[in-house]
Design an enzyme around this catalytic site. Structure first.
Site, PDB file in Angstrom:
ATOM      1  N   ASP A  35       0.834  -1.195   0.000  1.00 27.18           N
ATOM      2  CA  ASP A  35       0.000   0.000   0.000  1.00 27.18           C
ATOM      3  C   ASP A  35       0.876   1.256   0.000  1.00 27.18           C
ATOM      4  OD1 ASP A  35      -2.337  -1.383  -0.002  1.00 27.18           O
ATOM      5  OD2 ASP A  35      -2.902  -0.944   2.062  1.00 27.18           O
ATOM      6  N   LYS A  56      -3.621   2.853  -2.948  1.00 26.92           N
ATOM      7  CA  LYS A  56      -4.703   3.701  -3.437  1.00 26.92           C
ATOM      8  C   LYS A  56      -4.756   4.962  -2.580  1.00 26.92           C
ATOM      9  CE  LYS A  56      -7.681  -0.056  -5.088  1.00 26.92           C
ATOM     10  NZ  LYS A  56      -6.744  -1.157  -4.862  1.00 26.92           N
ATOM     11  N   MET A 169     -11.488   6.925   6.699  1.00 25.43           N
ATOM     12  CA  MET A 169     -11.582   7.673   5.438  1.00 25.43           C
ATOM     13  C   MET A 169     -12.688   8.731   5.513  1.00 25.43           C
ATOM     14  SD  MET A 169     -11.167   4.362   2.913  1.00 25.43           S
ATOM     15  CE  MET A 169     -12.172   3.314   3.992  1.00 25.43           C
TER      16      MET A 169
END
Length: 255
Positions: A35, A56, A169
């Protein structure tokens, strides 16, 4: 398929928070698909491995999930030990199930190595328990972010019913979070905290309330951030208010 793919949790960032199993597998790995935002010292543990960045980041060009899973399957045909290194814990908002299902369908053996998730790292930084006797008996892990084509999710209703909420998030969705929680009857005064870069030297703690979340979230930088909501954070808000009052009194006396 002789190779084994290990979905490994890298934890919240600090290399010394890796599990012993994670460190051992990184040292043995032939390939590491990792990641974004992982600590360089964590990646350095994979000395002999080919390292492939597949992270991402919101709003930025990222590897498609189907491309990542294809790379994992292809690697299992050529190598013995493949590590898919994910921030936090692989099984919480890490899209692990998509990779597990694709690998199983291709006949690739998969093993999971847990990691410390951001909510636990943030709680450690705050020295504030997610649960507390007579105050918080339930904790919800949720995200306000919706993937394209996903079914409707009533996360805000669940959040309103929980004593403590960890929103992943969510800092970039602060207006959505505030409005959704208020619509579910959560008071604007309910304490909230944003923790950025938990378990690192760059950690930042921003005390807020549900009503002030958007304004406070404006100061969040590029690091991973978690939004925590609940009465367990009332002491943090009180301490911040006391510090502000003390500063105001000092300034008034000097004037």
């Amino acid at each position: 398929m002789s190779g084994v793919v290990y979905l490994v949790g890298a934890g919240p960032g600090a290399p010394d928070l890796l599990t012993l199993r994670a460190a051992r597998l990184l040292a043995q790995a032939d390939v590491v698909f990792h990641d974004a935002l992982l600590h360089p010292e964590t990646l350095a543990l994979a000395e002999q491995a080919v390292k492939v960045a597949v992270g991402k980041r919101s709003g930025k060009l990222s590897a498609a999930q189907r491309f990542i899973t294809k790379q994992l399957v292809d690697a299992a045909r050529k190598h013995k030990t493949i590590v898919r290194l994910k921030g936090g814990d692989p099984m919480l908002f890490g899209r692990a199930q998509e990779e597990i299902d694709a690998l199983n369908a291709a006949g690739v053996k998969v093993e999971i190595v847990p990691g410390i998730s951001a909510a636990f790292a943030a709680s450690a930084e705050l020295q504030t328990s997610l649960t507390r006797r007579a105050l918080s008996r339930s904790v919800l892990f949720a995200t306000p972010r919706e993937a394209e084509g996903s079914r409707k999710n009533d996360w805000a209703r669940a959040a309103a019913a929980a004593d403590t909420v960890a929103l992943y998030m969510a800092a970039g969705e602060a207006f959505v979070v505030r409005d959704a929680l208020l619509a579910q009857g959560v008071p604007a005064s309910r304490p909230a905290v944003i923790v950025e870069n938990a378990a690192s030297a760059q950690v930042r703690v921003m005390v807020a309330s549900v009503g002030t979340l958007p304004g406070v979230a404006d100061s969040v930088g590029d690091g991973p951030a978690l939004v925590l909501v609940g009465e367990v954070y009332a002491d943090l808000a009180a301490a911040q208010n006391a510090a502000r009052e003390f500063f105001f009194l000092q300034r008034t006396e000097l004037a």
